[in-house]
Motif scaffolding. Sequence first.
Motif, PDB file in Angstrom:
ATOM      1  N   PHE A   1       0.787  -1.229   0.000  1.00  0.00           N
ATOM      2  CA  PHE A   1       0.000   0.000   0.000  1.00  0.00           C
ATOM      3  C   PHE A   1       0.816   1.274   0.000  1.00  0.00           C
ATOM      4  O   PHE A   1       0.387   2.276  -0.547  1.00  0.00           O
ATOM      5  CB  PHE A   1      -0.955   0.009   1.198  1.00  0.00           C
ATOM      6  CG  PHE A   1      -2.080  -0.953   1.037  1.00  0.00           C
ATOM      7  CD1 PHE A   1      -3.131  -0.679   0.183  1.00  0.00           C
ATOM      8  CD2 PHE A   1      -2.084  -2.156   1.716  1.00  0.00           C
ATOM      9  CE1 PHE A   1      -4.165  -1.570   0.019  1.00  0.00           C
ATOM     10  CE2 PHE A   1      -3.122  -3.058   1.561  1.00  0.00           C
ATOM     11  CZ  PHE A   1      -4.170  -2.759   0.706  1.00  0.00           C
TER      12      PHE A   1
ATOM     13  N   THR B   1      -3.249   4.830  -3.550  1.00  0.00           N
ATOM     14  CA  THR B   1      -3.725   4.516  -2.205  1.00  0.00           C
ATOM     15  C   THR B   1      -2.893   5.258  -1.179  1.00  0.00           C
ATOM     16  O   THR B   1      -1.706   5.522  -1.388  1.00  0.00           O
ATOM     17  CB  THR B   1      -3.626   3.006  -1.908  1.00  0.00           C
ATOM     18  OG1 THR B   1      -2.266   2.593  -1.977  1.00  0.00           O
ATOM     19  CG2 THR B   1      -4.459   2.189  -2.871  1.00  0.00           C
TER      20      THR B   1
ATOM     21  N   ILE C   1      -8.481   5.839  -1.249  1.00  0.00           N
ATOM     22  CA  ILE C   1      -8.170   5.634  -2.663  1.00  0.00           C
ATOM     23  C   ILE C   1      -8.613   6.850  -3.452  1.00  0.00           C
ATOM     24  O   ILE C   1      -9.724   7.341  -3.287  1.00  0.00           O
ATOM     25  CB  ILE C   1      -8.888   4.382  -3.216  1.00  0.00           C
ATOM     26  CG1 ILE C   1      -8.395   3.136  -2.487  1.00  0.00           C
ATOM     27  CG2 ILE C   1      -8.691   4.259  -4.728  1.00  0.00           C
ATOM     28  CD1 ILE C   1      -9.183   1.885  -2.806  1.00  0.00           C
TER      29      ILE C   1
END
Length: 191
Positions: free
Chosen positions: A66, A118, A136
């Motif tokens: 991420f 993200t 997001i």
Amino acid sequence: MAISTSLRRAPFSVLAALVATAAISAATFAAEEKGWENKVNTSVAPTAEGKKFTREELKQGILGFFTAGDPKRLAAILPQDFVLRLSPTLPYGGEHRGPEGFMNMLKGTIALFESFKTQADPILDAGDYMILPIRITAKSKIGREMKIENLWLFKVSDGRLVSATIYADSGASLAATGYLKEDAQMRWPER
């Protein structure tokens, strides 16, 4: 702290409240504001079959995806029997198994977007679970922009990631990508 069965089927607002009040372990990583783009390499990484990881190694693998934009870091810690669940109403939804299933879901997701970034919050370590709220920002290939929040609920057992359920705004994703279905029933993934 174990999460009860009733919370597993709770709406996002209940889970968000849990996240907001959960105790963060002393070793929680502060996530960077980096994101991954749809140009990531999604070839399958070596599997973690039979390996056990420390909590820190699991967190690093999750955040490696991420925050550093490297899905292989997460795939590398997933055993073959890992199950990823997300709403079956999404074009890339349903159940995905093992590192290959995770990478295939990722391919299905990024194929629909021109850009996809993200931003991860710190991982909340809740005993049998690791909870990761993410934001997001994306633009679909049909030109629609989307800003949503997701929650990834990872089940942890004996040094392994057993499963993850993604609680996402399916409606916003479907609207952004033009995939709204007349007969779509918005529901949580089955257990």
